[in-house]
Design an enzyme around this catalytic site. Structure first.
Site, short mmCIF file in Angstrom:
data_model
loop_
_atom_site.label_atom_id
_atom_site.label_comp_id
_atom_site.label_asym_id
_atom_site.label_seq_id
_atom_site.Cartn_x
_atom_site.Cartn_y
_atom_site.Cartn_z
N ARG A 8 0.86 -1.18 0.00
CA ARG A 8 0.00 0.00 0.00
C ARG A 8 0.90 1.23 0.00
O ARG A 8 2.06 1.15 0.40
CB ARG A 8 -0.89 0.02 1.25
CG ARG A 8 -1.95 -1.05 1.24
CD ARG A 8 -2.71 -1.09 2.55
NE ARG A 8 -3.53 0.10 2.76
CZ ARG A 8 -4.23 0.34 3.86
NH1 ARG A 8 -4.22 -0.54 4.84
NH2 ARG A 8 -4.96 1.44 3.98
N HIS A 9 0.37 2.35 -0.43
CA HIS A 9 1.09 3.62 -0.28
C HIS A 9 1.37 3.85 1.21
O HIS A 9 0.69 3.29 2.07
CB HIS A 9 0.24 4.75 -0.85
CG HIS A 9 -1.15 4.79 -0.26
ND1 HIS A 9 -1.40 5.31 0.99
CD2 HIS A 9 -2.32 4.30 -0.72
CE1 HIS A 9 -2.68 5.17 1.25
NE2 HIS A 9 -3.27 4.55 0.24
N ASN A 15 -5.82 8.74 5.66
CA ASN A 15 -5.72 7.58 6.57
C ASN A 15 -5.74 8.08 8.00
O ASN A 15 -6.42 7.52 8.87
CB ASN A 15 -4.43 6.78 6.34
CG ASN A 15 -4.41 5.99 5.05
OD1 ASN A 15 -3.36 5.78 4.45
ND2 ASN A 15 -5.58 5.54 4.59
N ARG A 60 -0.68 9.80 -3.54
CA ARG A 60 -0.06 9.08 -2.43
C ARG A 60 0.77 7.87 -2.87
O ARG A 60 1.72 7.49 -2.19
CB ARG A 60 -1.13 8.67 -1.40
CG ARG A 60 -2.32 7.87 -1.93
CD ARG A 60 -3.44 7.91 -0.89
NE ARG A 60 -4.61 7.09 -1.15
CZ ARG A 60 -5.64 7.46 -1.90
NH1 ARG A 60 -5.62 8.61 -2.53
NH2 ARG A 60 -6.70 6.67 -2.05
N GLU A 80 -7.63 3.61 -6.34
CA GLU A 80 -8.45 3.00 -5.28
C GLU A 80 -9.91 2.87 -5.72
O GLU A 80 -10.40 3.64 -6.56
CB GLU A 80 -8.33 3.82 -3.99
CG GLU A 80 -9.10 3.28 -2.78
CD GLU A 80 -8.80 1.83 -2.40
OE1 GLU A 80 -8.94 0.94 -3.27
OE2 GLU A 80 -8.45 1.57 -1.24
N HIS A 145 -3.33 0.55 -3.52
CA HIS A 145 -4.32 0.85 -2.48
C HIS A 145 -4.92 -0.43 -1.89
O HIS A 145 -4.93 -1.47 -2.53
CB HIS A 145 -5.45 1.70 -3.07
CG HIS A 145 -4.95 2.90 -3.80
ND1 HIS A 145 -4.80 4.12 -3.19
CD2 HIS A 145 -4.53 3.07 -5.09
CE1 HIS A 145 -4.33 5.00 -4.07
NE2 HIS A 145 -4.17 4.39 -5.22
O1 F6P Z 1 -9.27 3.68 4.20
C1 F6P Z 1 -8.37 3.49 3.16
C2 F6P Z 1 -9.05 2.92 1.94
O2 F6P Z 1 -8.06 2.68 0.97
C3 F6P Z 1 -10.16 3.81 1.36
O3 F6P Z 1 -9.70 4.80 0.48
C4 F6P Z 1 -11.02 2.80 0.69
O4 F6P Z 1 -12.32 3.24 0.40
C5 F6P Z 1 -10.99 1.68 1.71
O5 F6P Z 1 -9.70 1.69 2.26
C6 F6P Z 1 -11.30 0.32 1.15
O6 F6P Z 1 -11.49 -0.57 2.22
P1 F6P Z 1 -12.94 -1.09 2.58
O7 F6P Z 1 -13.44 -1.73 1.32
O8 F6P Z 1 -12.70 -2.06 3.69
O9 F6P Z 1 -13.80 0.08 2.98
#
Ligand code: F6P
Length: 193
Positions: A8-9, A15, A60, A80, A145
Site C-alpha cells: 500500500r502507499h 488515513n 499518495r 483505489e 491501495h
Molecule cells: O481507508 C483506506 C481505503 O483505501 C479507502 O480509500 C477505501 O475506500 C478503503 O480503504 C477500502 O477498504 P474497505 O473496502 O474495507 O472500505
C-alpha cells in the site's frame, strides 16, 4: 523465477483522519515509509535494477515510489475503489447519514456498489488487463491501495471473490508473492517507522 511485490502507499493524510478515497498526500509517517523504501527493497533482495514499479495515478502512491530508482509506470486501473458520493467521508459519517447504504454494504461488501462509484466486483473487472500484463512481466513492485491490493492478492492465492473485501493488507508492509505451479509462496516485511 519471478516475483510480484505488493505494498500500500505510505500512510496518507486521509488515513490519519479516517476518511475514505480522496487524493490526499502522505502524512509525516507515510513520508518516512517512502524514504525507507529503497533500503527495504534492497534488503528484501528485490534489487532495484530490472525491477519495474507500478503505481496508481494517485498522489499518495506516486509519492511513495518517489525515492525508488527504477522504471515506473502509472496505471489509472490501479486507482483505489471509487467510493462515489461517499468519497472523503469517514465510516462513522456514512453510518450516521446514510445508514441504508452502510447496511447494504455490510450485508454484501463484495457486490455493494457505492452510488456513483464502484464495487469490489467492478474492481476485479477493471484489474483484468493489469493481471494479463503482469503475466507477461518480470519482477514488478505494485504500490497502490487497500481494496485493489486485496483483489490482486486474492487472485494469486486463489481466494474466493467473497473473501476479497476482508483480506488484511496492512500499511507499511511489503508482501512478496512468488507464483509456483500449484501455489503462491508469500513473504512479508514490515518496515518499522
Ligand atoms: O481507508 C483506506 C481505503 O483505501 C479507502 O480509500 C477505501 O475506500 C478503503 O480503504 C477500502 O477498504 P474497505 O473496502 O474495507 O472500505
Amino acid at each position: 523465477r519471478r516475483s510480484i511485490w505488493l505494498s500500500r502507499h505510505g500512510e496518507s493524510q486521509f488515513n490519519v483522519e479516517g476518511k475514505i478515497g480522496g487524493d490526499s498526500s502522505l502524512s509525516p509517517q507515510g513520508l518516512k515509509y517512502a524514504a525507507l523504501l529503497p533500503e527495504y527493497v534492497a534488503k528484501f533482495s528485490i534489487g532495484e535494477k530490472g525491477l519495474t514499479v507500478w503505481t496508481s495515478s494517485m498522489a499518495r502512491t506516486i509519492q511513495t515510489a518517489r525515492h525508488l530508482n527504477c522504471q515506473k509506470l502509472e496505471w489509472r486501473a490501479l486507482d483505489e475503489l471509487d467510493a462515489g458520493t461517499c468519497d472523503g467521508f469517514t465510516y462513522d459519517y456514512i453510518e450516521q447519514n446514510f445508514p441504508h447504504e452502510a447496511e447494504l454494504r455490510n450485508n454484501d461488501k463484495f457486490h455493494y456498489r457505492y452510488r456513483g462509484g464502484e464495487s469490489y466486483m467492478d474492481v476485479v473487472r477493471r484489474l483484468e488487463p493489469i493481471i494479463m500484463e503482469l503475466e507477461r512481466q518480470g519482477d514488478v513492485f505494485i504500490i497502490c491501495h487497500q481494496a485493489i491490493l486485496r483483489c490482486i492478492y486474492g487472485y494469486y492465492h486463489n481466494l474466493s471473490l467473497e473473501e476479497l473485501p476482508f483480506i488484511n493488507v496492512p500499511l507499511h508492509t511489503i508482501i512478496k508473492l512468488t507464483p509456483m505451479t500449484y501455489e503462491t509462496i508469500e513473504e512479508r516485511v514490515t518496515v518499522p517507522i
